[in-house]
Design an enzyme around this catalytic site. Sequence first.
Site, PDB file in Angstrom:
ATOM      1  N   CYS A   1      32.314  33.088  49.738  1.00 34.11           N
ATOM      2  CA  CYS A   1      32.790  32.759  51.081  1.00 34.11           C
ATOM      3  C   CYS A   1      32.309  31.351  51.438  1.00 34.11           C
ATOM      4  O   CYS A   1      31.183  30.971  51.125  1.00 34.11           O
ATOM      5  CB  CYS A   1      32.307  33.703  52.169  1.00 34.11           C
ATOM      6  SG  CYS A   1      32.872  35.386  51.967  1.00 34.11           S
TER       7      CYS A   1
ATOM      8  N   ARG B   1      34.838  28.791  46.704  1.00 33.29           N
ATOM      9  CA  ARG B   1      33.851  29.846  46.940  1.00 33.29           C
ATOM     10  C   ARG B   1      34.494  31.200  47.209  1.00 33.29           C
ATOM     11  O   ARG B   1      33.824  32.233  47.206  1.00 33.29           O
ATOM     12  CB  ARG B   1      32.963  29.476  48.130  1.00 33.29           C
ATOM     13  CG  ARG B   1      32.199  28.196  47.943  1.00 33.29           C
ATOM     14  CD  ARG B   1      31.419  27.873  49.187  1.00 33.29           C
ATOM     15  NE  ARG B   1      30.357  28.833  49.404  1.00 33.29           N
ATOM     16  CZ  ARG B   1      29.128  28.701  48.941  1.00 33.29           C
ATOM     17  NH1 ARG B   1      28.805  27.635  48.242  1.00 33.29           N
ATOM     18  NH2 ARG B   1      28.221  29.606  49.181  1.00 33.29           N
TER      19      ARG B   1
ATOM     20  N   TRP C   1      35.792  35.665  50.303  1.00 26.06           N
ATOM     21  CA  TRP C   1      35.778  36.433  49.060  1.00 26.06           C
ATOM     22  C   TRP C   1      35.356  37.834  49.486  1.00 26.06           C
ATOM     23  O   TRP C   1      34.214  38.062  49.880  1.00 26.06           O
ATOM     24  CB  TRP C   1      34.784  35.841  48.066  1.00 26.06           C
ATOM     25  CG  TRP C   1      34.826  36.496  46.720  1.00 26.06           C
ATOM     26  CD1 TRP C   1      35.618  36.163  45.675  1.00 26.06           C
ATOM     27  CD2 TRP C   1      34.026  37.594  46.267  1.00 26.06           C
ATOM     28  NE1 TRP C   1      35.375  36.987  44.597  1.00 26.06           N
ATOM     29  CE2 TRP C   1      34.395  37.874  44.934  1.00 26.06           C
ATOM     30  CE3 TRP C   1      33.032  38.378  46.857  1.00 26.06           C
ATOM     31  CZ2 TRP C   1      33.817  38.893  44.177  1.00 26.06           C
ATOM     32  CZ3 TRP C   1      32.454  39.384  46.106  1.00 26.06           C
ATOM     33  CH2 TRP C   1      32.842  39.630  44.784  1.00 26.06           C
TER      34      TRP C   1
ATOM     35  N   ASN D   1      28.821  34.825  55.744  1.00 25.19           N
ATOM     36  CA  ASN D   1      28.820  34.836  54.280  1.00 25.19           C
ATOM     37  C   ASN D   1      27.641  35.698  53.859  1.00 25.19           C
ATOM     38  O   ASN D   1      26.512  35.436  54.273  1.00 25.19           O
ATOM     39  CB  ASN D   1      28.665  33.388  53.774  1.00 25.19           C
ATOM     40  CG  ASN D   1      28.420  33.315  52.286  1.00 25.19           C
ATOM     41  OD1 ASN D   1      28.734  34.255  51.549  1.00 25.19           O
ATOM     42  ND2 ASN D   1      27.855  32.214  51.830  1.00 25.19           N
ATOM     43  N   GLY D   2      27.900  36.751  53.079  1.00 22.12           N
ATOM     44  CA  GLY D   2      26.805  37.629  52.654  1.00 22.12           C
ATOM     45  C   GLY D   2      27.175  39.087  52.847  1.00 22.12           C
ATOM     46  O   GLY D   2      28.351  39.415  53.047  1.00 22.12           O
TER      47      GLY D   2
ATOM     48  N   GLU E   1      30.664  32.545  25.235  1.00 26.52           N
ATOM     49  CA  GLU E   1      31.116  31.624  26.284  1.00 26.52           C
ATOM     50  C   GLU E   1      32.619  31.351  26.156  1.00 26.52           C
ATOM     51  O   GLU E   1      33.335  31.313  27.159  1.00 26.52           O
ATOM     52  CB  GLU E   1      30.289  30.328  26.214  1.00 26.52           C
ATOM     53  CG  GLU E   1      30.688  29.215  27.172  1.00 26.52           C
ATOM     54  CD  GLU E   1      30.605  29.589  28.649  1.00 26.52           C
ATOM     55  OE1 GLU E   1      30.096  30.656  29.000  1.00 26.52           O
ATOM     56  OE2 GLU E   1      31.109  28.789  29.461  1.00 26.52           O
TER      57      GLU E   1
ATOM     58  N   LYS F   1      35.336  32.183  29.062  1.00 21.78           N
ATOM     59  CA  LYS F   1      36.248  31.179  29.628  1.00 21.78           C
ATOM     60  C   LYS F   1      37.674  31.687  29.585  1.00 21.78           C
ATOM     61  O   LYS F   1      38.422  31.576  30.544  1.00 21.78           O
ATOM     62  CB  LYS F   1      36.181  29.847  28.867  1.00 21.78           C
ATOM     63  CG  LYS F   1      34.968  28.978  29.070  1.00 21.78           C
ATOM     64  CD  LYS F   1      34.810  28.372  30.435  1.00 21.78           C
ATOM     65  CE  LYS F   1      34.073  29.279  31.384  1.00 21.78           C
ATOM     66  NZ  LYS F   1      32.672  29.147  31.517  1.00 21.78           N
TER      67      LYS F   1
ATOM     68  N   GLU G   1      38.332  34.498  32.159  1.00 23.53           N
ATOM     69  CA  GLU G   1      38.340  34.015  33.540  1.00 23.53           C
ATOM     70  C   GLU G   1      39.636  33.304  33.894  1.00 23.53           C
ATOM     71  O   GLU G   1      40.177  33.473  34.984  1.00 23.53           O
ATOM     72  CB  GLU G   1      37.209  33.000  33.745  1.00 23.53           C
ATOM     73  CG  GLU G   1      35.838  33.575  33.828  1.00 23.53           C
ATOM     74  CD  GLU G   1      34.819  32.505  34.188  1.00 23.53           C
ATOM     75  OE1 GLU G   1      34.209  32.610  35.242  1.00 23.53           O
ATOM     76  OE2 GLU G   1      34.640  31.551  33.404  1.00 23.53           O
TER      77      GLU G   1
ATOM     78  N   HIS H   1      30.660  46.239  12.154  1.00 18.98           N
ATOM     79  CA  HIS H   1      30.125  47.476  12.724  1.00 18.98           C
ATOM     80  C   HIS H   1      31.003  48.023  13.846  1.00 18.98           C
ATOM     81  O   HIS H   1      30.535  48.819  14.658  1.00 18.98           O
ATOM     82  CB  HIS H   1      28.696  47.236  13.219  1.00 18.98           C
ATOM     83  CG  HIS H   1      27.792  46.767  12.122  1.00 18.98           C
ATOM     84  ND1 HIS H   1      27.283  47.625  11.169  1.00 18.98           N
ATOM     85  CD2 HIS H   1      27.360  45.525  11.784  1.00 18.98           C
ATOM     86  CE1 HIS H   1      26.541  46.926  10.309  1.00 18.98           C
ATOM     87  NE2 HIS H   1      26.586  45.655  10.659  1.00 18.98           N
TER      88      HIS H   1
ATOM     89  N   LYS I   1      33.051  30.810  43.062  1.00 18.98           N
ATOM     90  CA  LYS I   1      32.186  29.879  42.334  1.00 18.98           C
ATOM     91  C   LYS I   1      30.725  30.294  42.378  1.00 18.98           C
ATOM     92  O   LYS I   1      30.058  30.343  41.362  1.00 18.98           O
ATOM     93  CB  LYS I   1      32.363  28.475  42.910  1.00 18.98           C
ATOM     94  CG  LYS I   1      31.560  27.406  42.181  1.00 18.98           C
ATOM     95  CD  LYS I   1      32.062  27.198  40.769  1.00 18.98           C
ATOM     96  CE  LYS I   1      31.262  26.176  40.007  1.00 18.98           C
ATOM     97  NZ  LYS I   1      31.529  26.289  38.569  1.00 18.98           N
TER      98      LYS I   1
HETATM   99  O1  M6R Z   1      25.717  29.275  39.686  1.00 21.44           O
HETATM  100  P1  M6R Z   1      25.253  30.095  38.535  1.00 21.44           P
HETATM  101  O2  M6R Z   1      25.106  29.317  37.285  1.00 21.44           O
HETATM  102  O3  M6R Z   1      24.009  30.893  38.845  1.00 21.44           O
HETATM  103  O4  M6R Z   1      26.420  31.129  38.293  1.00 21.44           O
HETATM  104  C1  M6R Z   1      26.334  32.133  37.328  1.00 21.44           C
HETATM  105  C2  M6R Z   1      27.685  32.746  37.080  1.00 21.44           C
HETATM  106  O5  M6R Z   1      28.196  33.313  38.244  1.00 21.44           O
HETATM  107  C3  M6R Z   1      28.690  31.725  36.542  1.00 21.44           C
HETATM  108  O6  M6R Z   1      28.226  31.097  35.390  1.00 21.44           O
HETATM  109  C4  M6R Z   1      30.038  32.408  36.232  1.00 21.44           C
HETATM  110  O7  M6R Z   1      29.899  33.288  35.162  1.00 21.44           O
HETATM  111  C5  M6R Z   1      31.097  31.353  35.978  1.00 21.44           C
HETATM  112  N1  M6R Z   1      32.308  31.714  36.641  1.00 21.44           N
HETATM  113  C6  M6R Z   1      31.388  31.158  34.535  1.00 21.44           C
HETATM  114  O8  M6R Z   1      32.436  30.296  34.292  1.00 21.44           O
END
Ligand code: M6R
Length: 611
Positions: free
Chosen positions: A2, A27, A73, A99-100, A484, A488, A491, A507, A606
Site C-alpha cells: 500500500c 507498492r 494491496w 498501510n498495514g 532466482e 523471476k 513473477e 530424485h 514491491k
Molecule cells: O525488500 P526485500 O528485499 O526485503 O523484499 C523481499 C522480497 O519480498 C522480494 O525480494 C520479492 O521476492 C521480489 N518480488 C522478488 O523479485
Amino acid sequence: MCGIVAYTGNRDAYPVILKGLKRLEYRGYDSAGVALVNHGLKTFKKRGKVGALEESLLGKDLQAVAGIGHTRWATHGEPSDRNAHPHRSSNGKLAMVHNGIIENYSLLKQDLLKKGYAFESDTDTEVLLKFIEDIHVSHEVSLEEAVRIALKRVVGAYVIVLLNEDDPETLIAARKGSPLVIGIGKGEHFLASDASPIIEYTKEVVYINDYEVAIVRPDELILKNLGNERVTPHITQLDMELAAIEKGGFDHFMLKEIFDQPQSIFDCLRGRLDANMGSIRMGGVDKHLDQLVNAKRILIIACGTSWHAGLVAEYVFEELCRIPVEVEYASEFRYRNPVINEGDVIIAISQSGETADTLVAIERAKENKAFIFGVVNVVGSSISRQSHAGAYTHAGPEIGVASTKAFTAQLVVLNMIALKIAYTKRTIDQHRYLHLINELNEIPDKVALILQDTDHIKILADKYKDARDFLYLGRGYNFPIALEGALKLKEISYIHAEGYPAAEMKHGPIALVEESLPVVFVATKDMYHDKILSNAQEIKARKGKVIAVISEGDSQFQEVADDVMMVPLSDELVAPLLSVIPLQLLAYFIGVSKGLDVDKPRNLAKSVTVE
Ligand code: M6R
C-alpha cells in the site's frame, strides 16, 4: 505494501497526491483513492490502478488545500471500490488511509457494532478509523489525543494519515512497523510511504519512528510519542535524484533496472573496492570487523530474492571464511524458537528495508542479544535503522516489483564482506584475495557486455513463451541462481517454474521431463561443469528442451543444448553476478511477449510490509 501520499500547503493538493500515487503504485495497485478537503471533505475511490481513478475524476472540481491518497494491496476485503481507501468516519468528517494490518480489528469491531456503528467495507482500516472517531466524539478529546488513545490499544502494524473536515489544513499521522516519510517544504508538508513522491519538491525529510504521532500543518510539524511528549524531528537530506525514479526512455522500470546494473554494481563497489591497492574498505564492516571475523556462526535472514542472495552468500562465506552459515526465510525464523548463541552474527538482507517478516525476525534475534548486520538498499529504512551495523547496497531506487539490480548489488556487498573477513582471518591467501578483488572489479564491464546484445534472448522468449512449466537447474554457486531465475519467471510471466539443484533432479523432478518442458541450466564454467553437463544430457535423453546459460567458448555445452545464452568467463565465485542477467532478461521478454504488466505483476507488491 500500500502506498500513502498526503499533502498540506499552498499548492493545489490533488495534482501532488495523484503524481505521488503514480510513483508509489509499485507498492500495491488493486484500487486507489483520494480524500480532499476545501469547503467540506470529498472522497473518491476506484477499483483498479491509479490511472482508473484519475480517469474517473476527469472534469471534477478537485480544488483542495489538503488531501490524502492511497494505492492499495488488499489484506482485509477483496479489491473493490468500497474496500478502497480513504475510509470515512460515521459522521463523515474524518477520512483516513492506512498501510498495514490491525490484528485485533475483530474485537474492536464487535465493540463498535454494539455501540451502533455500521460498516461500509470489510477492512480493518474502517474499524480503526471508527474506533478513533468513537474516542474523539464520546470522550470529547481532540482528534490527536483520540489517535494516541486508540493506538495504545491497537495490535498490529500501521501507518495512518487522517484528514479532518473541521481542521482542514492539519494532517495527523502515526506509524508502527510501516514506513512514513515527511517532506518539509516552505509553507507545505508532504507525507509519503517512501521518498519518491517527495523528491521533486524538497530534499529535507523526517523519517517517523514507531509509536510517534505527527501533527502536520503547512507551517508546522509537531512530533509526539504516544505518551503526548514532544519528540524532536530529526531532519535528513535525501540523497536521490528525480531521474533515478523515472524510466529514462525504457519501456518498463524492470528493463531500465536490468540495464542499470553495470552502473549500480559500479556504484556499489565505488569507494570500497580498490583494485589497484588491492583493498576493500567498508565503514560498517571495518568498525565491527572483530565481531564478524570472530563470528562462530553466521545466520542469514531474508525473503524472496534477498533470500536467494543469502543462499549464494552461504556458499561464498563458507568457502572463503570457513565460518558455518545458515540461511533462513525470515518468515520462518520469526515464529520458531531459533537457537542463537553468543558469537553468532545475523545478516539481514533486504532491498526495501521494510519487509515485515525480516523486521520482526530482527526483533526476535535482538531479544536473544544477537548482533545484527543489515545489507539494505533503501537508505534510512526501518531495517537499516534496526541493525547494529550494516552496509548499503547503493543500487539506487528499485521500482519494478521484480527485484533485479538490488539482487546483484546484494551479491557484490556480500562478496566484499566475505573477502574482507577471509583476508583478515587468513583463510585465503593474498593471491586468491587479489584475484577475487580483480574479478569483482571487472563485473560492471562484463555485465555491460552481456547487455550489449539481448536480441537473441528476445527470440528465445518468443520461442518458449507458451510453455506451461519451466525447470531451472544449477549447481554450487549457481544453484541459488536457478531459484532466482525461476522466481523471476513466475513473477513476471505467471508461468509455473521451479528451481532445483541440478543433481537433485534425479530424485523427483525428472518425472516432469517431456518434449514440451524447457529446462534452463545455469552452467557457467566451474568445478561442477562436467557433472551439470551430464545432467543436461539426461534431460536431452528424455526429449526435454535444454536452454543453457554458459560461459563464452563452452563448445561442449553448446553441443548438448537447444539454445544458449552466453556470459563472459569469470571466477566461479562471482559467476552468479553474470549468470543471473540473461535469466532476468528471459523472464522480462517472456512477460512482455505475453502482454503482461511486468512492472506491476498481479497480486504482488514491491515491499511486503504485512506478514
Ligand atoms: O525488500 P526485500 O528485499 O526485503 O523484499 C523481499 C522480497 O519480498 C522480494 O525480494 C520479492 O521476492 C521480489 N518480488 C522478488 O523479485
